[in-house]
Structure formats: structure tokens, C-alpha cells
Scaffold this motif. Sequence first.
Motif, mmCIF file in Angstrom:
data_model
loop_
_atom_site.group_PDB
_atom_site.id
_atom_site.type_symbol
_atom_site.label_atom_id
_atom_site.label_comp_id
_atom_site.label_asym_id
_atom_site.label_seq_id
_atom_site.Cartn_x
_atom_site.Cartn_y
_atom_site.Cartn_z
ATOM 1 N N SER A 12 0.849 -1.197 0.000
ATOM 2 C CA SER A 12 0.000 0.000 0.000
ATOM 3 C C SER A 12 0.882 1.243 0.000
ATOM 4 N N PHE A 13 0.299 2.382 -0.279
ATOM 5 C CA PHE A 13 1.057 3.633 -0.212
ATOM 6 C C PHE A 13 1.603 3.861 1.191
ATOM 7 N N LYS A 25 -3.033 3.704 -9.539
ATOM 8 C CA LYS A 25 -4.022 4.745 -9.258
ATOM 9 C C LYS A 25 -3.534 5.689 -8.168
ATOM 10 N N ASN A 26 -3.723 6.981 -8.392
ATOM 11 C CA ASN A 26 -3.380 8.029 -7.420
ATOM 12 C C ASN A 26 -1.894 8.079 -7.091
ATOM 13 N N ILE A 27 -1.046 7.791 -8.075
ATOM 14 C CA ILE A 27 0.400 7.775 -7.836
ATOM 15 C C ILE A 27 0.909 9.131 -7.354
ATOM 16 N N SER A 38 3.578 12.931 -3.195
ATOM 17 C CA SER A 38 3.483 14.022 -2.220
ATOM 18 C C SER A 38 3.865 13.557 -0.824
ATOM 19 N N LYS A 39 3.520 12.323 -0.462
ATOM 20 C CA LYS A 39 3.874 11.780 0.848
ATOM 21 C C LYS A 39 5.382 11.542 0.960
ATOM 22 N N LYS A 68 0.850 17.367 -15.066
ATOM 23 C CA LYS A 68 0.532 18.485 -14.182
ATOM 24 C C LYS A 68 0.329 18.019 -12.752
ATOM 25 N N GLU A 69 -0.431 16.936 -12.575
ATOM 26 C CA GLU A 69 -0.715 16.424 -11.247
ATOM 27 C C GLU A 69 0.565 15.939 -10.560
#
Length: 337
Positions: free
Chosen positions: A51-52, A81-83, A88-89, A113-114
Amino acid sequence: MCRMIIDKLRRPLHDLRISVTDKCNFRCQYCMPAEIFGPDFKFLNKDEILSFEEIERLARIFSKLGVKKLRITGGEPLMRKNIALLISKLNEIEGITDIGLTTNGVLLVKQSKELYEAGLRRLNISLDALDNEIFQKMNGRGVKSDVVLRGIETALNTGFSVKVNMVVQKGVNDSQIIPMAKHFRDMGITLRFIEYMDVGNTNGWNWNQVVTKKEIYDLLSEHFTLKPVDSNYYGEVAKRYKYKDSETEVGFITSVSESFCSTCTRARISADGKFYTCLFAAKGHDLKSLLRNIDDDEQILNEISGIWQNRNDRYSDERVIGSVSSSKKIEMSYIGG
């Protein structure tokens, strides 16, 4: 305590490659040949991969062992998904000074961009040919090089520092060496030529397919004047040069013809939490079970330290002298580059 462990390490540990998925949108011959990774191939289930939160926890532990650089890999990491949330973490971890991501570039137009807003600043983009026919054959999905080039252009416009990686195979894409060099020199982008390696067990590698750094350098020298560039840091694997009258660089990854085992400072984590001290390893160390069963980070840190201190892998050295074992090696698609 952590400082003492770092001081005791026989070889520095500065660079950690983290694979976030074993999935990819290519089926290239280099790491995911279609005859093996076809439509019925079973990839890892969601609960089998880290998990992240687990990746972030591992990165914090490794930072206490001296790791400063993180590279997010796959498979294709942009398929996770949501890489950007993970990026950011990881950017918040004390001691981590450099985060990069390796991608085939297909999804960059949508995600640049994200990723940039999440704090990512550096991209390594894989592109093995400009010629569409050659590139389509190599990626196994009929994707045109134009798609990757658009991703590169988008990344540059977003503000990313970009390097392009080209794996060179004799008789497959070696005709693209000069076109690729000219194209990315004119764009001011570093191009790195990677010798075709015997990663994994499924890419049908043999010595006759390798185009060595010397052969590539000699070919480039017929068209360009190159001057060597000093290494940026201990353990840097790329042998770097600049084009005359230009600040643009070209580099060589020489794992086959010029081993760099003795200065390796790089470790790898697979998507399912296995710890590998070598790209050509046959066996990984299960960190996922430690993460899911041990709450004490210092205990896990000590386990990792012991693994790293006792490593004796030097596969590329052994290949040169013909003493490599026949052990089954981990696949590139599973562990990243």
C-alpha cells in the motif's frame, strides 16, 4: 543508533528503487515479451502489493539508513491509481533529497501536471526508437513513438527535468542510435544508451545482441565530438559526456561491457515488498511480512541493515568472467530498472 548503523555499512546505500506495480501498457521484448505476458497472464492482486502507507513507511526507514534518492518504477508506475498522492507523501520524508520516476511516457500528457504539483521534478522516459515501425515492433502494442514524444514535450512544458533512456539491441534498433542522438541533442535532453542486459529469464538475451558502449561511442564520434564529464556522486552508473559546443549530455549504462558492481549503492523493492540488493538477483527478502507483522521500525531497520551489510552479489562481474550461475533471475517488469 541510526547514525551508527550507517557508519558500519560496508558499502553506502544511497539509492532506492521502488516498484509500485507489476503492470505495464507495453509488452516489449526487453522486459515483458508478449509470448510470456499475454492477455491471460496473471498479475499481482491488490492485496499482494504494498500500500502507499507501507511504501511511505519503508522509505522513512531506508532514509535512516542513508538513502537520499528514491526512484518510482514499475511495470509502468503511472498505471498505479493516485500515484501523485504517493509522490506528495514521499516528498515529506526528512533526508530524501531527490525523487524521480521512470515511465514509458504514454500517460504523461494526462498526468504531468498532477505529478508536478505533487512535488515530482525528475523523469526518466524510456524510448527505444524514433522510427514508428521499429518502435511499434519493440513495444508490442503498436504504440507510435509520437505518443511518447508528446509525453516528453508535455513534461518539458510542465517544468520537469527529463532524461531519455534507450536500450540498444543489435539488429533491432541500433539503426536509431544517430537519429535519437541528433533529435535529443537538438532538444537539449540527455539521452542515455543502455546496453541490452540479461535481466530476467524471458527476453531471450544473448551476447550477440549487445551493442557495447565502445561501439556506440565510436559510432557517435563519427558524427559528433564528445568530451567526458566527471561523475556527480559516488556510485553514479552512467558514464557521461557532453557534445562539443553544447551543454547537452549523452550517457552510457554499461552493465554488460564495463561492470560497476564494486561501487553499487542501489537497492530495489518490488511491488509485493521483496528487497533485492541486485537487479540480477534470483531471490528477494520479504519486507512485506515484516511491515505487516512488526510495529517497531527500528527492528525492521536492523533487519534491512543486516541484509545490505552481508550482500555479496556481483553478477555483472561474474558475467564478464563467465562464472554466472544458472539461477532464475527476477524479471525486469517485476522489479523495475
